[in-house]
Design a protein around this motif. Structure first.
Motif, PDB file in Angstrom:
ATOM      1  N   VAL A 105       0.385  -1.110  -0.211  1.00 38.31           N
ATOM      2  CA  VAL A 105       0.106  -0.011  -0.036  1.00 38.31           C
ATOM      3  C   VAL A 105       0.769   1.244   0.068  1.00 38.31           C
ATOM      4  CG1 VAL A 105      -1.623  -0.974   1.082  1.00 38.31           C
ATOM      5  CG2 VAL A 105      -0.205  -0.400   2.306  1.00 38.31           C
ATOM      6  N   SER A 106       2.048   1.176  -0.441  1.00 36.59           N
ATOM      7  CA  SER A 106       2.963   2.414  -0.617  1.00 36.59           C
ATOM      8  C   SER A 106       2.394   3.204  -1.623  1.00 36.59           C
ATOM      9  CB  SER A 106       4.744   1.987  -1.059  1.00 36.59           C
ATOM     10  OG  SER A 106       4.184   1.076  -1.715  1.00 36.59           O
ATOM     11  N   GLY A 107       2.242   4.785  -1.285  1.00 35.38           N
ATOM     12  CA  GLY A 107       2.733   5.830  -1.818  1.00 35.38           C
ATOM     13  C   GLY A 107       1.246   6.163  -1.463  1.00 35.38           C
ATOM     14  N   HIS A 108       0.163   6.556  -1.250  1.00 35.22           N
ATOM     15  CA  HIS A 108      -1.433   7.203  -0.275  1.00 35.22           C
ATOM     16  C   HIS A 108      -0.971   6.816   0.670  1.00 35.22           C
ATOM     17  CE1 HIS A 108      -2.342   2.984  -2.649  1.00 35.22           C
ATOM     18  NE2 HIS A 108      -3.299   3.716  -1.827  1.00 35.22           N
ATOM     19  N   PRO A 109      -2.058   7.312   0.696  1.00 37.68           N
ATOM     20  CA  PRO A 109      -3.016   6.933   2.758  1.00 37.68           C
ATOM     21  C   PRO A 109      -3.705   5.905   1.705  1.00 37.68           C
ATOM     22  CG  PRO A 109      -3.755   9.089   2.086  1.00 37.68           C
ATOM     23  CD  PRO A 109      -2.339   9.029   0.786  1.00 37.68           C
ATOM     24  N   THR A 139     -10.276  -9.840  12.253  1.00 36.26           N
ATOM     25  CA  THR A 139      -9.621  -9.886  13.633  1.00 36.26           C
ATOM     26  C   THR A 139      -8.856  -8.714  13.758  1.00 36.26           C
ATOM     27  OG1 THR A 139      -8.309 -12.006  13.237  1.00 36.26           O
ATOM     28  CG2 THR A 139     -10.956 -12.436  13.119  1.00 36.26           C
ATOM     29  N   SER A 140      -7.832  -8.460  12.950  1.00 38.91           N
ATOM     30  CA  SER A 140      -6.716  -7.964  13.640  1.00 38.91           C
ATOM     31  C   SER A 140      -6.293  -6.905  11.907  1.00 38.91           C
ATOM     32  CB  SER A 140      -5.369  -7.865  14.524  1.00 38.91           C
ATOM     33  OG  SER A 140      -5.452  -9.302  13.915  1.00 38.91           O
ATOM     34  N   TYR A 141      -5.582  -6.107  11.755  1.00 43.59           N
ATOM     35  CA  TYR A 141      -4.597  -5.488  11.150  1.00 43.59           C
ATOM     36  C   TYR A 141      -3.125  -5.206  11.173  1.00 43.59           C
ATOM     37  CZ  TYR A 141      -8.871  -4.114   8.754  1.00 43.59           C
ATOM     38  OH  TYR A 141     -10.371  -4.476   7.904  1.00 43.59           O
ATOM     39  N   ALA A 142      -2.248  -5.242  11.010  1.00 47.30           N
ATOM     40  CA  ALA A 142      -1.055  -4.475  10.737  1.00 47.30           C
ATOM     41  C   ALA A 142      -0.550  -3.959  10.028  1.00 47.30           C
ATOM     42  CB  ALA A 142      -0.431  -5.984  10.802  1.00 47.30           C
ATOM     43  N   LEU A 143       0.240  -2.748   9.621  1.00 48.39           N
ATOM     44  CA  LEU A 143       0.429  -2.026   9.514  1.00 48.39           C
ATOM     45  C   LEU A 143       2.476  -1.681   9.201  1.00 48.39           C
ATOM     46  CD1 LEU A 143      -0.153  -0.064   6.701  1.00 48.39           C
ATOM     47  CD2 LEU A 143      -0.220   2.193   8.716  1.00 48.39           C
ATOM     48  N   ASP A 144       2.554  -2.287   8.372  1.00 46.51           N
ATOM     49  CA  ASP A 144       4.611  -2.321   8.438  1.00 46.51           C
ATOM     50  C   ASP A 144       4.477  -3.021  10.205  1.00 46.51           C
ATOM     51  OD1 ASP A 144       4.836  -1.020   6.135  1.00 46.51           O
ATOM     52  OD2 ASP A 144       5.083   0.137   7.409  1.00 46.51           O
ATOM     53  N   GLY A 157       2.280   3.579   5.152  1.00 44.63           N
ATOM     54  CA  GLY A 157       2.780   2.412   5.530  1.00 44.63           C
ATOM     55  C   GLY A 157       3.094   1.809   3.781  1.00 44.63           C
ATOM     56  N   GLU A 158       4.166   1.142   3.981  1.00 40.09           N
ATOM     57  CA  GLU A 158       4.477  -0.240   2.872  1.00 40.09           C
ATOM     58  C   GLU A 158       3.621  -1.692   3.053  1.00 40.09           C
ATOM     59  OE1 GLU A 158       6.607   1.063   0.666  1.00 40.09           O
ATOM     60  OE2 GLU A 158       6.969   2.836   2.277  1.00 40.09           O
ATOM     61  N   LYS A 159       3.479  -1.908   3.845  1.00 44.48           N
ATOM     62  CA  LYS A 159       2.281  -3.684   4.170  1.00 44.48           C
ATOM     63  C   LYS A 159       1.451  -3.423   4.531  1.00 44.48           C
ATOM     64  CE  LYS A 159       5.215  -5.446   1.150  1.00 44.48           C
ATOM     65  NZ  LYS A 159       4.842  -6.211  -0.644  1.00 44.48           N
ATOM     66  N   LEU A 160       1.049  -3.463   4.244  1.00 43.10           N
ATOM     67  CA  LEU A 160      -0.964  -3.650   5.302  1.00 43.10           C
ATOM     68  C   LEU A 160      -1.331  -5.227   5.229  1.00 43.10           C
ATOM     69  CD1 LEU A 160      -3.683  -3.112   6.974  1.00 43.10           C
ATOM     70  CD2 LEU A 160      -4.532  -2.241   4.065  1.00 43.10           C
ATOM     71  N   LYS A 161      -1.423  -5.675   6.705  1.00 47.11           N
ATOM     72  CA  LYS A 161      -1.525  -7.689   6.545  1.00 47.11           C
ATOM     73  C   LYS A 161      -2.592  -7.630   7.684  1.00 47.11           C
ATOM     74  CE  LYS A 161       0.479 -11.574   9.022  1.00 47.11           C
ATOM     75  NZ  LYS A 161       1.925 -12.167   9.245  1.00 47.11           N
ATOM     76  N   VAL A 162      -3.910  -8.182   6.792  1.00 47.57           N
ATOM     77  CA  VAL A 162      -4.763  -8.421   7.962  1.00 47.57           C
ATOM     78  C   VAL A 162      -5.030  -9.897   8.080  1.00 47.57           C
ATOM     79  CG1 VAL A 162      -6.172  -9.145   5.704  1.00 47.57           C
ATOM     80  CG2 VAL A 162      -7.567  -8.463   7.712  1.00 47.57           C
ATOM     81  N   SER A 163      -5.464 -10.033   9.704  1.00 46.85           N
ATOM     82  CA  SER A 163      -5.921 -11.398  10.003  1.00 46.85           C
ATOM     83  C   SER A 163      -7.232 -11.748   9.806  1.00 46.85           C
ATOM     84  CB  SER A 163      -5.386 -11.954  11.822  1.00 46.85           C
ATOM     85  OG  SER A 163      -3.729 -11.469  11.796  1.00 46.85           O
ATOM     86  N   ILE A 164      -8.111 -13.203   9.140  1.00 45.58           N
ATOM     87  CA  ILE A 164      -8.995 -12.818   9.259  1.00 45.58           C
ATOM     88  C   ILE A 164      -9.867 -13.797   9.220  1.00 45.58           C
ATOM     89  CG2 ILE A 164     -10.982 -13.240   6.791  1.00 45.58           C
ATOM     90  CD1 ILE A 164      -9.089 -11.236   5.726  1.00 45.58           C
TER      91      ILE A 164
END
Length: 418
Positions: A105-109, A139-144, A157-164
């Motif tokens: 998701v780099s380069g923009h909000p 269930t949870s998000y992580a950004l970088d 951020g660079e990487k958006l991670k989601v647990s589902i």
């Protein structure tokens, strides 16, 4: 947790219909929206179920006949003709999975489109010709390196991670049930997992937030759902229910199924009492003419048949829950609902087996209707709550999109055979 897809709430005065096709009965309910979280039942139809076993269609013509009769009764009471219904699906084919997805998701909000995209990627990774996604819950998000993000929108951020968490169903039961509904001249508006629907009907907000287990004891199945932080976290179905208790009584006492059901309802209990040996009950024998040959049995004999089966049901639930690895969000609360939950002593056995505080769950959001006092109406009431929109979460948006995909495939199939 971010609610990324809030569909429109039903407008005041609009009509919703729910159809619960169970193994022992088919219930159709029609409601009118009165306001936010408020609906009024205007039509109900119930018919004995035929062609369904353990939540699966085994005789399509018999199932269609049961559906048509139940829907006709509800339409007649409400004075309207239905075009579509929200349906429940249940059975041991339900499968819970957890997964993790990562996206650049780099380069923009981060915006809504990014969140939608990563969730749809997760959904696509699980679907196949064998399984369809019913409900999906982030269930949870992580950004970088930042974990525990509740709402990533607007962040960089660079990487958006989601647990589902995802609840899947085998595709064939969906197609078979949808085909029965189509042959009843109705469209399927949405498909909802039965234990999730029962939870929407019976649970209060604090229970869902703090952690609760909802157990729905039906005729041929017992399903359960785990809620935490307001979201569905796990659901399963066991192919054992109240009808199996009736069968045990019929075999043990050599009586007919109707008489066994009557004995269970009038005298049955899963917990013994000091008076059981003294209280005698009359048991008609199978194959004998009415009144010609009966047995006198102590009530303790009936309890000795019922108790092991009820214990078996809750032992299975305990075993399945222990495998979820989710002890953190199980909480200390348990809610029993469904027709078989009304059996005397069921609450006590559930409390002893699962070591939790237990209450009997009844529909909470359908006003002062008599149906609000019936645990056997919980699933159908939950379908109405789902359709009303008062419990919209991630599950709703993805479920509706998935339903449309499944129904398009069903429609193509029906065109071929018709």
């Amino acid at each position: 947790m971010l609610n990324w897809n809030r569909d429109h709430l039903r407008r005041r005065g609009s009509v919703i219909a729910g159809l619960d096709v169970g193994s022992t009965k088919v219930i159709c309910a029609i409601a009118q929206v009165k306001g936010k979280d408020e609906i009024e039942i205007i039509g109900v139809g119930q018919h004995s179920s035929a062609g369904v076993k353990s939540g699966l269609i085994i005789d399509m013509e018999a199932s269609v006949n049961s559906i048509v009769n139940a829907v006709h009764m509800a339409e007649k009471m409400a004075g309207i003709t239905l075009q579509n219904v929200i349906i429940s699906i249940n059975g041991s084919h339900l499968q819970s999975v957890t997964l993790s997805v990562e996206m650049d998701v780099s380069g923009h909000p981060i915006n809504n489109a990014d969140v939608r995209k990563i969730l749809m990627q997760a959904k696509a990774s699980q679907e196949s010709q064998v399984f369809q996604t019913l409900h999906m819950v982030p269930t949870s998000y992580a950004l970088d390196e930042t974990k525990g993000v509740r709402d990533p929108r607007g962040m960089y951020g660079e990487k958006l991670k989601v647990s589902i968490y995802a609840l899947l169903s085998k595709a064939s039961p969906i197609y078979n049930l949808s085909t029965c509904v189509a042959r009843s001249h109705l469209e399927v508006a949405s498909i909802v997992a039965a234990p999730y629907a029962s939870g929407l009907a019976c649970l209060v907000g604090d229970e869902m937030e703090l952690g609760v287990i909802l157990i729905d004891m039906g005729g041929s199945t017992t399903s359960f759902a785990v809620f935490h932080e307001g979201q569905l976290r796990h659901a399963e179905c066991i192919p054992i229910g109240g009808h199996h208790i009736t069968m045990d009584i019929a075999r043990g006492f050599s009586t007919t199924l109707p008489h066994a059901e009557r004995l269970k309802t009038l005298y049955g209990s899963a917990v013994s009492s000091v008076a059981d040996d003294r209280e005698m009950i009359t048991v008609p024998l199978v194959g004998e003419k009415r009144g010609e040959s009966v047995n006198q049995m102590p009530r303790s004999a009936l309890v000795s048949i019922i108790k092991p089966r009820v214990e078996e049901i809750f032992d299975y639930v305990k075993e399945r829950l222990s495998k979820t690895g989710g002890k953190v969000f199980l909480g200390g609360r348990l809610v029993l609902t469904g027709g078989a939950s009304q059996l005397a002593g069921a609450r006590e056995i559930a409390s002893l087996t699962l070591r939790k505080n237990v209450r009997l769950g009844k529909p909470l959001h359908i006003g002062s209707s008599e149906l609000a006092q019936s645990p056997s109406f919980s699933t159908c009431a939950g379908l109405l709550s789902y359709g009303q929109g008062g419990h919209q979460t991630h599950q709703r948006g993805l479920s509706m999109k998935n339903s449309r995909l499944a129904l398009q495939q069903v429609g193509s199939f029906l065109k071929k055979i018709w």
